[in-house]
Design a protein around this motif. Sequence first.
Motif, short mmCIF file in Angstrom:
data_model
loop_
_atom_site.label_atom_id
_atom_site.label_comp_id
_atom_site.label_asym_id
_atom_site.label_seq_id
_atom_site.Cartn_x
_atom_site.Cartn_y
_atom_site.Cartn_z
N VAL A 39 38.42 63.71 27.56
CA VAL A 39 37.58 62.99 26.55
C VAL A 39 37.18 61.53 27.11
O VAL A 39 36.53 61.00 27.18
N THR A 40 38.46 61.12 27.79
CA THR A 40 38.42 59.71 28.48
C THR A 40 37.26 59.59 29.47
O THR A 40 36.85 58.91 29.46
N ILE A 41 37.60 60.71 30.12
CA ILE A 41 36.56 60.65 31.53
C ILE A 41 35.23 60.65 30.91
O ILE A 41 34.34 60.02 31.54
N ALA A 42 34.76 61.64 30.00
CA ALA A 42 33.58 61.72 29.33
C ALA A 42 33.26 60.33 28.67
O ALA A 42 31.92 59.85 29.13
N ARG A 43 34.08 59.89 27.84
CA ARG A 43 33.91 58.19 27.37
C ARG A 43 33.31 57.30 28.50
O ARG A 43 32.49 56.59 28.60
N VAL A 44 34.18 57.30 29.57
CA VAL A 44 33.85 56.28 30.89
C VAL A 44 32.83 56.62 31.30
O VAL A 44 31.75 55.76 31.80
N GLU A 45 32.17 58.02 31.68
CA GLU A 45 31.02 58.32 32.09
C GLU A 45 30.06 58.13 31.38
O GLU A 45 28.80 57.62 31.84
N LYS A 46 30.01 57.80 30.02
CA LYS A 46 29.21 57.41 29.19
C LYS A 46 28.67 55.81 29.38
O LYS A 46 27.67 55.16 28.83
N GLY A 47 29.67 55.19 29.70
CA GLY A 47 29.80 53.72 29.84
C GLY A 47 30.39 53.09 28.95
O GLY A 47 30.30 51.62 28.94
N GLU A 48 31.21 53.75 28.22
CA GLU A 48 32.20 52.84 27.32
C GLU A 48 33.02 52.13 27.99
O GLU A 48 33.93 52.57 29.20
N PRO A 49 33.67 50.93 27.54
CA PRO A 49 34.73 50.05 28.34
C PRO A 49 35.80 50.95 28.54
O PRO A 49 36.24 51.75 27.81
#
Length: 66
Positions: free
Chosen positions: A29-39
Motif C-alpha cells: 500500500v505504501t509503495i502504491a501511494r508513493v508511486e501515485k505521487g503522495e508525499p
Amino acid sequence: MPKNKIQEWRKKLLISRSELARKTGLSVVTIARVEKGEPCRLDTQKKILMALGIDIKDKNKVFLDD
C-alpha cells in the motif's frame, strides 16, 4: 501526474510492487501511494532508492520535486 518515477524504474527492473515492498520492508500500500505521487518521508525514499539500486545522490532522477 506522479512526482516521481518509481513505477517507471520498478518496471524497467521487472520488479513487482510486492517485490519492491519486500526489499524495502514497506507495505505494498505504501509503495502504491508513493508511486501515485503522495508525499513520503525521507527514510521511505532512501529505502526505495536502495532497493532499486539507485545511489542516494541520484535521488532527483526518481523523486522529481525534491
